[in-house]
Design a protein around this motif. Structure first.
Motif, mmCIF file in Angstrom:
data_model
loop_
_atom_site.group_PDB
_atom_site.id
_atom_site.type_symbol
_atom_site.label_atom_id
_atom_site.label_comp_id
_atom_site.label_asym_id
_atom_site.label_seq_id
_atom_site.Cartn_x
_atom_site.Cartn_y
_atom_site.Cartn_z
ATOM 1 N N GLU A 51 0.874 -1.024 0.149
ATOM 2 C CA GLU A 51 -0.071 0.093 0.083
ATOM 3 C C GLU A 51 0.935 1.160 -0.002
ATOM 4 N N LYS A 52 0.319 2.230 -0.329
ATOM 5 C CA LYS A 52 0.860 3.541 -0.461
ATOM 6 C C LYS A 52 2.145 3.653 -1.167
ATOM 7 N N ARG A 53 2.234 2.739 -2.078
ATOM 8 C CA ARG A 53 3.151 2.778 -3.050
ATOM 9 C C ARG A 53 3.481 4.269 -3.845
ATOM 10 N N GLY A 54 2.294 5.097 -4.315
ATOM 11 C CA GLY A 54 2.475 6.322 -4.841
ATOM 12 C C GLY A 54 3.308 7.273 -3.818
ATOM 13 N N LEU A 55 2.907 7.373 -2.565
ATOM 14 C CA LEU A 55 3.440 8.004 -1.609
ATOM 15 C C LEU A 55 5.008 7.706 -1.470
ATOM 16 N N VAL A 56 5.322 6.549 -1.488
ATOM 17 C CA VAL A 56 6.676 6.132 -1.281
ATOM 18 C C VAL A 56 7.559 6.487 -2.820
ATOM 19 N N ILE A 57 6.890 6.663 -3.834
ATOM 20 C CA ILE A 57 7.534 6.695 -5.009
ATOM 21 C C ILE A 57 7.803 8.307 -5.200
ATOM 22 N N GLY A 58 6.605 9.205 -4.501
ATOM 23 C CA GLY A 58 6.971 10.709 -4.401
ATOM 24 C C GLY A 58 7.937 11.014 -3.430
ATOM 25 N N ILE A 59 8.025 10.455 -2.427
ATOM 26 C CA ILE A 59 9.087 10.912 -1.353
ATOM 27 C C ILE A 59 10.369 10.603 -1.776
ATOM 28 N N LEU A 60 10.571 9.374 -2.702
ATOM 29 C CA LEU A 60 12.069 8.893 -3.241
ATOM 30 C C LEU A 60 12.134 9.891 -4.283
ATOM 31 N N ALA A 61 11.420 10.187 -5.004
ATOM 32 C CA ALA A 61 11.575 11.061 -6.202
ATOM 33 C C ALA A 61 11.990 12.555 -5.688
ATOM 34 N N ALA A 62 11.475 12.965 -4.500
ATOM 35 C CA ALA A 62 11.767 14.120 -4.086
ATOM 36 C C ALA A 62 13.365 14.097 -3.507
ATOM 37 N N SER A 63 13.738 12.985 -3.227
ATOM 38 C CA SER A 63 15.055 13.155 -2.732
ATOM 39 C C SER A 63 16.065 13.613 -3.726
ATOM 40 N N TRP A 64 15.680 13.258 -4.910
ATOM 41 C CA TRP A 64 16.791 13.670 -5.977
ATOM 42 C C TRP A 64 16.908 15.434 -5.645
ATOM 43 N N ALA A 65 15.864 16.069 -5.754
ATOM 44 C CA ALA A 65 15.997 17.441 -5.488
ATOM 45 C C ALA A 65 16.484 18.014 -4.188
ATOM 46 N N ALA A 66 16.379 17.087 -3.177
ATOM 47 C CA ALA A 66 16.856 17.313 -1.741
ATOM 48 C C ALA A 66 18.209 17.071 -1.657
ATOM 49 N N GLY A 67 18.853 16.205 -2.598
ATOM 50 C CA GLY A 67 20.296 16.258 -2.750
ATOM 51 C C GLY A 67 20.975 17.394 -3.289
ATOM 52 N N GLN A 68 20.193 17.907 -4.232
ATOM 53 C CA GLN A 68 20.852 19.316 -4.566
ATOM 54 C C GLN A 68 20.821 20.288 -3.598
ATOM 55 N N ILE A 69 19.689 20.424 -3.051
ATOM 56 C CA ILE A 69 19.574 21.360 -2.072
ATOM 57 C C ILE A 69 20.213 21.455 -0.851
#
Length: 202
Positions: free
Chosen positions: A141-159
């Protein structure tokens, strides 16, 4: 076993073990994304150190993104065929080798190999397929949420890390700018492999 003990501790706090794997994956992607941006931070110091033209370094960074684009479509297929752990090991090993060799490079072809090839491969084989694979592997369950959080980590690394890398380069020497990426990739590699293998065996 350690994995079972951790699972019990997390369960007592109402946290599923899969979220711990997502947490490790989040930080892995943070360091992967920052490593892909490290060449841009090192560009001017390298030009000043060796007297090269900006065209030379730009070509190397261009090669990096070409390899990222070429490797990305195959990354997810390899994850499904070879296993997630092997791809993570390959990516982290390429990242550590690429950044490490960059610090000792003194010729253009050295940077083409370390920056262009190894860092491009490290970022490319994870790509957007990694969040989807982690979500599918560990979550029902909550796969969409997990994908969204992990996708956000790409921008978080830059910041989070790129400004820190720039500070290191400005206050010390450009070779030291690879330390955050190498250290982070090594720690995430050990954590990911150790905990996932224990969880599978458990």
């Amino acid at each position: 076993m350690i994995a079972l003990k951790l699972e019990r501790v997390l369960a007592e706090k109402g946290i599923h073990y899969a979220w711990f794997m997502a947490f490790i994956s989040f930080f892995l992607l943070i360091f992967s994304s920052s490593a892909a941006s490290t060449p841009a931070v090192l560009m001017l110091p390298i030009i000043k150190a060796f007297g090269w033209s900006i065209t030379d370094i730009s070509a190397i960074i261009g090669a990096l993104f070409i390899i990222v684009a070429v490797a990305a479509p195959f990354g997810t297929a390899f994850m499904l065929r070879l296993g997630l752990t092997k791809i993570v090991v390959t990516s982290c090993a390429s990242l550590i080798a690429g950044l490490g060799l960059t610090a000792f490079a003194f010729k253009k072809w050295h940077l083409f190999f370390s920056m262009g090839t190894l860092l491009g491969l490290a970022s490319g084989i994870l790509g957007l397929g990694f969040p989807a694979t982690v979500a599918t592997r560990w979550f029902a369950e909550k796969r969409g949420l997990v994908i969204g959080i992990l996708a956000a980590s790409w921008a978080a690394g830059q910041i989070m890390l790129v400004p820190f890398i720039a500070w290191i380069v400005s206050n010390f020497d450009w070779q030291y700018g690879v330390i955050p990426g190498v250290t982070g990739a090594g720690v995430c590699l050990l954590l990911f492999v150790f905990w996932e293998e224990l969880a599978i065996k458990s």
